[in-house]
Scaffold this motif. Structure first.
Motif, PDB file in Angstrom:
ATOM      1  N   TRP A   1      -3.364  -0.668  -8.239  1.00  0.00           N
ATOM      2  CA  TRP A   1      -3.322  -1.734  -7.233  1.00  0.00           C
ATOM      3  C   TRP A   1      -3.447  -3.115  -7.860  1.00  0.00           C
ATOM      4  CZ3 TRP A   1      -1.620  -2.094  -2.524  1.00  0.00           C
ATOM      5  CH2 TRP A   1      -2.002  -3.164  -1.715  1.00  0.00           C
TER       6      TRP A   1
ATOM      7  N   ARG B   1       7.602   5.349   1.720  1.00  0.00           N
ATOM      8  CA  ARG B   1       7.032   6.421   0.899  1.00  0.00           C
ATOM      9  C   ARG B   1       8.101   6.986  -0.037  1.00  0.00           C
ATOM     10  NH1 ARG B   1       4.652  11.105   4.005  1.00  0.00           N
ATOM     11  NH2 ARG B   1       3.882  11.632   1.920  1.00  0.00           N
TER      12      ARG B   1
ATOM     13  N   LYS C   1      -7.660  -2.065   2.344  1.00  0.00           N
ATOM     14  CA  LYS C   1      -7.388  -2.723   1.076  1.00  0.00           C
ATOM     15  C   LYS C   1      -7.453  -4.229   1.273  1.00  0.00           C
ATOM     16  CE  LYS C   1      -6.455  -1.131  -2.255  1.00  0.00           C
ATOM     17  NZ  LYS C   1      -7.337  -0.643  -3.352  1.00  0.00           N
TER      18      LYS C   1
ATOM     19  N   GLU D   1       2.086   5.800  -7.366  1.00  0.00           N
ATOM     20  CA  GLU D   1       0.894   6.006  -8.190  1.00  0.00           C
ATOM     21  C   GLU D   1       0.689   4.800  -9.106  1.00  0.00           C
ATOM     22  OE1 GLU D   1      -1.847   7.682  -8.952  1.00  0.00           O
ATOM     23  OE2 GLU D   1      -1.676   8.807  -7.088  1.00  0.00           O
TER      24      GLU D   1
ATOM     25  N   GLN E   1      -1.916   6.590 -11.550  1.00  0.00           N
ATOM     26  CA  GLN E   1      -2.501   5.277 -11.791  1.00  0.00           C
ATOM     27  C   GLN E   1      -1.840   4.538 -12.959  1.00  0.00           C
ATOM     28  OE1 GLN E   1      -5.260   3.414  -9.808  1.00  0.00           O
ATOM     29  NE2 GLN E   1      -3.613   4.541  -8.818  1.00  0.00           N
TER      30      GLN E   1
ATOM     31  N   GLN F   1       0.819  -1.212   0.000  1.00  0.00           N
ATOM     32  CA  GLN F   1       0.000   0.000   0.000  1.00  0.00           C
ATOM     33  C   GLN F   1       0.850   1.259   0.000  1.00  0.00           C
ATOM     34  OE1 GLN F   1      -3.034  -1.597   3.181  1.00  0.00           O
ATOM     35  NE2 GLN F   1      -3.785   0.355   2.429  1.00  0.00           N
TER      36      GLN F   1
ATOM     37  N   TRP G   1      -3.183  10.985  -0.598  1.00  0.00           N
ATOM     38  CA  TRP G   1      -3.002   9.543  -0.448  1.00  0.00           C
ATOM     39  C   TRP G   1      -4.176   8.792  -1.062  1.00  0.00           C
ATOM     40  CZ3 TRP G   1      -1.171   9.216   5.360  1.00  0.00           C
ATOM     41  CH2 TRP G   1       0.171   9.636   5.424  1.00  0.00           C
ATOM     42  N   ARG G   2      -3.846   7.758  -1.797  1.00  0.00           N
ATOM     43  CA  ARG G   2      -4.851   6.947  -2.474  1.00  0.00           C
ATOM     44  C   ARG G   2      -5.102   5.630  -1.740  1.00  0.00           C
ATOM     45  NH1 ARG G   2      -6.480   7.265  -7.721  1.00  0.00           N
ATOM     46  NH2 ARG G   2      -4.738   8.670  -8.235  1.00  0.00           N
ATOM     47  N   TYR G   3      -4.039   5.038  -1.205  1.00  0.00           N
ATOM     48  CA  TYR G   3      -4.129   3.734  -0.546  1.00  0.00           C
ATOM     49  C   TYR G   3      -3.812   3.812   0.949  1.00  0.00           C
ATOM     50  CZ  TYR G   3      -3.643   2.213  -5.432  1.00  0.00           C
ATOM     51  OH  TYR G   3      -3.794   2.043  -6.784  1.00  0.00           O
TER      52      TYR G   3
ATOM     53  N   ASP H   1       1.123   3.541  -3.315  1.00  0.00           N
ATOM     54  CA  ASP H   1       0.491   4.858  -3.223  1.00  0.00           C
ATOM     55  C   ASP H   1       1.429   5.929  -3.740  1.00  0.00           C
ATOM     56  OD1 ASP H   1      -0.812   7.233  -2.399  1.00  0.00           O
ATOM     57  OD2 ASP H   1      -1.744   6.206  -0.725  1.00  0.00           O
ATOM     58  N   GLU H   2       2.643   5.958  -3.215  1.00  0.00           N
ATOM     59  CA  GLU H   2       3.602   6.975  -3.651  1.00  0.00           C
ATOM     60  C   GLU H   2       4.053   6.766  -5.093  1.00  0.00           C
ATOM     61  OE1 GLU H   2       4.518   9.684  -2.365  1.00  0.00           O
ATOM     62  OE2 GLU H   2       3.780   9.552  -0.314  1.00  0.00           O
TER      63      GLU H   2
END
Length: 751
Positions: free
Chosen positions: A90, A123, A197, A87, A152, A80, A190-192, A84-85
């Motif tokens: 997942w 990160r 998850k 991008e 993404q 995660q 932050w996305r995750y 996340d960092e």
């Protein structure tokens, strides 16, 4: 990716092309490295600690996890953070498990430190790779890198509408020099991180495809079961192995090296190993061994008699670990009417993970390879190298999934057994422990006795507290004859968060006569049981509501200066500026848990609510338990409520799961579990005489609230354990008027 690369340590980051993939080896520097300084720090330190991230031509990102997965979802959390960092999409992330190797830095998955030590470092790993992909795309397009963005799994140039998939940039980033000014995302982006998850191993686990230690199968492997000495430091005087060798499938019987050194450290216990073509033959053969054991200096240990020695020590002055004010004078001045004392006892405990210890070893071409359910693969590597006189780099430790651990599998004696037998026999060997081996021959959570005394003023306010604790210290595992505790005093003894004028914490001294080791939350188990139970007793003596009394005793919102209060508290090795002891956060979780439980509501007869609160591993946890006790003493738990403030969390679902699991783990030792010793030998052997909580005994519901916080990340795996047992016992008193001062509760409610 299954290969691990020894890349130059002169650079902050280097990439290379391996089988068409771009492999990034990103240094892991410090516990919370400052992004702007990371490059120069790495160059100056020549750091070997690094994490590998591989970008495949199809765009798949493989992240190496350098921590062990034992049900706490470390592999998911590492993914995660980096994803996340980075991008990354997942769905295009895979996880590789790291070998035991110093190049990964600290791999000891113990002490609730995986996220605390690694959030900021991971990160930076993801942010660095993201930045390199963005810069490579900008160069291909001939545009300013600042006009591009990674999102993404693609790099976008919004002005022209162009974009590239990460997989299309593999060749462009291979060999690229790293940027020196990497800046991770803002928290708001932050996305995750901070979200729930899906667990990355879940499908493999539930479908049976996951590899645990007992699932490892190498060609030609023999299964070994070992008859170990019943008493620590005993050895084989004689053995008749004729009947064992006659069992079909038995290949060999080998005497293990004796545990002659004291301290015992993590060395194998010794004994006699039966090697066979399959598990059943190894078990039958071991059962047919006739062994006479030598005497041991621990043969006289009797835990029942030893209890009296511990309790006597607690009634005398001990080594002082915290001293504020004048406790002795305050207690004397209070007189009998405003003074109270109580004694508490917690027996030896076993970690009893659902998967007993297991390891497979193979020695070929001068290299020892081990596959083990280990929490600390570098400890396995070090012990095996020393045992076999091999260079550490000739010992490779593969980490399988762990079916629970709770501290037991950070001690690599079982891996060393497998390695020694593989080296001796010339065949791959899997050492399989049975439940009886695990219960009788582990590293036990220490027994403890405690005495607490306190005084009230005329208004029923707490003014003085003396807490004495006596227990065999874990230090004895590493230092022969050690009786003075080490870090255990930090765990619920020298860190009582009370705003009172007089407080003193002391320890007595006692020898260790079984192998002693840490268990989930370590000394917090017995210290918090005693302190939080005793404070409930003081509230009752004062005629006060327990919650109100406790909030008042904790005092105003403040940062506690333990040094100024005469405490040696080490703060779990963390910097006090970064991780202060904040009573405001402690009181907040206490209020939240009691509000969730409806504290003060009317309950049926023989029902009650109990609470406890504690900060451990830098995390604040409050637990409320509701019990219903029938006339025959049988117990039901209609509900449990937990509020936890662990600072910044990565996976909220995992935090909830850990609090739920910790509550049930604590319920087991509170209700049933006790290791007793007679003539130096453990008397229990399986779940029939060392019970764990069954489903009907578990709380009907466990509600967990994870407090939103932007504080630094703290521990999660252990802090949920300490408050449950005292909350349960306080609830029993509220329901029945019966005090529980020793664990396990057992038949005390029926007495």
């Amino acid at each position: 990716m299954t290969d691990y690369f020894d890349l130059s340590r002169r650079r902050f980051l280097r990439t290379t092309a391996v089988a068409g993939a771009a492999v990034f080896a990103v240094p892991l520097i410090g516990r919370r490295a400052v992004p702007g300084a990371i490059a120069s720090e790495a160059a100056a330190a020549g750091s070997e600690a690094r994490l590998f991230v591989a970008l495949q031509p199809d765009g798949t990102v493989e992240i190496t996890c350098h921590r062990s997965e034992m049900g706490q979802h470390a592999r998911t959390a590492v993914a995660q953070i980096v994803a996340d960092e980075l991008e990354a999409d997942w769905s295009r992330i895979t996880i590789a498990q790291a070998l035991g190797d110093k190049r990964y830095g600290d791999q000891n998955t113990d002490g609730s430190r995986s996220i605390r030590f690694n959030l900021e470092r991971l990160r930076l790993v993801g942010a660095t790779v993201r930045r390199m992909l963005r810069d490579a795309a900008a160069e291909r397009w001939g545009v300013d890198a600042g006009s591009c963005r990674a999102e993404q799994h693609r790099v976008h140039h919004d002005a022209s509408g162009r974009s590239l998939d990460y997989g299309e940039l593999v060749e462009a980033v291979a060999g690229r020099e790293p940027p020196a000014d990497v800046t991770p995302k803002d928290r708001a982006d932050w996305r995750y991180i901070g979200k729930g998850k899906a667990i990355v191993d879940m499908q493999d686990i539930v479908s049976g495809r996951a590899t645990f230690a007992a699932d490892v199968r190498l060609p030609g492997t023999l299964v070994a079961m070992i008859a170990r000495p019943p008493v620590v430091l005993a050895d084989v005087a004689s053995v008749d192995d004729g009947a064992a060798r006659a069992v079909p499938g038995v290949v060999d019987v080998i005497r293990m090296p004796a545990l002659s050194e004291n301290p015992v450290d993590f060395n194998p216990l010794g004994g006699v190993a039966v090697l066979a073509e399959h598990t059943w033959a190894a078990q039958l053969g071991r059962d047919k061994l006739e062994i006479d054991w030598t005497d041991s200096p621990n043969a006289g240990y009797d835990s029942a008699g030893f209890r009296g020695r511990l309790e006597a020590a607690c009634r005398e002055p001990g080594d002082v670990h915290r001293s504020k004010g004048d406790v002795e004078a305050a207690l004397a001045e209070a007189g009998d009417a405003r003074r109270h004392a109580a004694e508490y006892y917690v027996p030896h405990l076993a970690q009893a993970p659902m998967e007993p210890p297991c390891a497979t070893a193979r020695f070929e071409n001068g290299v020892m390879e081990v596959w083990a359910a280990t929490q600390n693969p570098q400890a396995d590597q070090s012990l095996i190298a020393g045992l076999l006189d091999l260079p550490p780099e000739k010992v490779k430790v593969h980490v399988t999934l762990l079916g629970g651990a709770f501290g037991r599998k950070s001690k690599p004696d079982f891996s060393a057994e497998a390695a020694w037998l593989a080296h001796k026999s010339g065949r791959p060997v899997r050492v399989q422990w049975q439940r009886e081996d695990d219960i009788r021959h582990g590293f036990f959570h220490t027994v403890s006795a405690q005495r607490l005394e306190a005084a009230l003023d005329d208004d029923g306010r707490l003014t003085a507290l003396r807490h004495r604790s006596t227990f065999p210290t874990i230090n004895a595992t590493f230092e022969a004859g050690a009786e003075v505790p080490g870090f255990e005093t930090d765990l619920g003894l020298s860190d009582a968060p009370l705003a009172i004028p007089h407080i003193q914490a002391e320890t007595g001294r006692a020898p260790a006569q079984v192998r002693t080791g840490w268990m989930r939350s370590v000394a917090n188990i017995y210290h918090v049981f005693a302190l939080q139970s005793f404070l409930a007793e003081m509230a009752h003596k004062a005629g006060r509501d327990h919650r109100d009394f406790l909030l008042e005793a904790i005092g105003p919102d403040r940062i506690i200066d333990f040094e100024a209060e005469g405490s040696t508290f080490g703060n779990y090795g963390a910097d006090f500026d970064e991780y202060p002891f904040d009573t405001g956060r402690l009181k907040h979780v206490l209020r939240r848990a009691t509000d969730m439980a409806g504290w003060g509501r009317e309950l049926p007869a023989r029902s009650g609510l109990g609470l406890a609160v504690h900060r451990s591993f830098l995390t604040y946890v409050a637990t409320v338990v509701e019990v219903a006790v029938a006339e025959d003493g049988s117990l039901r738990i209609p509900g449990t409520w937990v509020a936890v403030d662990a600072g910044t969390v990565v996976n909220r679902d995992s935090v909830r799961n850990q609090m739920e699991g910790a509550s049930v783990f604590s319920l087991s030792y509170a209700l049933h579990s006790a290791i007793t010793v007679k003539d130096g030998a453990v008397e229990q052997g399986n779940f029939d005489d060392y019970p764990v909580a069954r489903m009907p005994e578990a709380p009907a519901a466990i509600s967990v609230e994870v407090v939103d916080s932007d504080a630094p990340p703290a521990g999660v795996g252990e802090p949920g354990t300490p408050p449950f047992a005292p909350a349960l016992c306080n609830a029993i008193f509220a329901a029945t008027g019966k005090r529980i001062r020793e664990l396990p509760i057992g038949e005390q409610l029926r007495a």
